[in-house]
Scaffold this active site. Structure first.
Site, PDB file in Angstrom:
ATOM      1  N   HIS A  13       1.136  -0.871  -0.235  1.00 18.22           N
ATOM      2  CA  HIS A  13      -0.079  -0.634   0.010  1.00 18.22           C
ATOM      3  C   HIS A  13       0.685   1.090   0.215  1.00 18.22           C
ATOM      4  CE1 HIS A  13      -2.770  -2.850   2.045  1.00 18.22           C
ATOM      5  NE2 HIS A  13      -3.416  -2.396   1.347  1.00 18.22           N
ATOM      6  N   LYS A  37     -17.030  -6.182   5.489  1.00 17.22           N
ATOM      7  CA  LYS A  37     -15.936  -7.165   6.396  1.00 17.22           C
ATOM      8  C   LYS A  37     -16.015  -6.715   7.967  1.00 17.22           C
ATOM      9  CE  LYS A  37     -12.798  -6.328   2.108  1.00 17.22           C
ATOM     10  NZ  LYS A  37     -11.480  -5.748   1.727  1.00 17.22           N
ATOM     11  N   ARG A  90      -2.244  -6.416  -8.289  1.00 17.90           N
ATOM     12  CA  ARG A  90      -0.742  -7.587  -7.997  1.00 17.90           C
ATOM     13  C   ARG A  90      -0.891  -7.807  -8.551  1.00 17.90           C
ATOM     14  NH1 ARG A  90      -4.245  -6.750  -2.467  1.00 17.90           N
ATOM     15  NH2 ARG A  90      -5.226  -8.925  -3.666  1.00 17.90           N
ATOM     16  N   SER A 128      -3.504  -8.175   3.398  1.00 18.47           N
ATOM     17  CA  SER A 128      -3.779  -7.934   4.555  1.00 18.47           C
ATOM     18  C   SER A 128      -4.350  -9.030   4.905  1.00 18.47           C
ATOM     19  CB  SER A 128      -4.714  -6.495   4.290  1.00 18.47           C
ATOM     20  OG  SER A 128      -4.708  -5.411   4.008  1.00 18.47           O
TER      21      SER A 128
END
Length: 162
Positions: A13, A37, A90, A128
């Site tokens: 990040h 979440k 990514r 994460s």
């Protein structure tokens, strides 16, 4: 705007934040309150970790600020006057979701452009969720996150186990 839940913020990040700050006059790192979440860290903890990590990594950059928002990102972009949304890609697995979101955001707000940045290759496997899982099992995560985050993870899981 570089949005995310940042639970926790990783070196990947931070790589995106630094590079975005070199491309844009101002970068708002926007902590999303995502009702779907259940984060490990509270909103205030995540915002504190985010601010500490950005200060540590990017203290030479004066055009980065942090904020939190709820609701649709595109509405937040309009309120802040943002012209771009920065998203990190990514791997190919990120692309489909991010592409769909970019197209929807373009439909809702054509004046806001989505910009995709790839992190440095040393961070392409980081996320994460993986970091939280490693920390949950007592593994060292200092190579993947800022020290302040590694310390917070260690403390969080020591509390859970004791």
């Amino acid at each position: 705007i570089y949005p995310g839940t940042f639970d926790p913020i990783t070196n990947g990040h931070l790589d995106i934040i630094r590079r975005a700050s070199e491309l844009f006059d101002e970068v708002i790192v926007a902590l999303a309150r995502n009702s779907q979440k259940t984060p490990l860290f509270s909103e205030s903890e995540r915002l504190g970790l985010l601010e500490a990590a950005v200060l540590d990594c990017c203290s030479d950059r004066t055009n980065i600020r942090s904020d939190a928002f709820q609701g649709l990102l595109i509405d937040y972009a309009r309120v802040t006057g943002a012209t771009a949304v920065v998203r990190g890609l990514r791997a190919l697995s990120d692309f489909e979701y991010e592409f769909q979101m970019a197209l929807m955001n373009r439909k809702l707000a054509p004046e806001v452009t989505t910009v995709f940045l790839m992190p440095h290759e040393q961070y392409t496997y980081l996320n994460s969720t993986i970091i939280r899982e490693l920390a949950r099992h007592g593994k060292e995560v200092g190579d993947f996150v800022p020290k302040v985050v590694a310390d917070a993870l260690k403390k969080k899981f020591e509390v859970k186990y004791h």
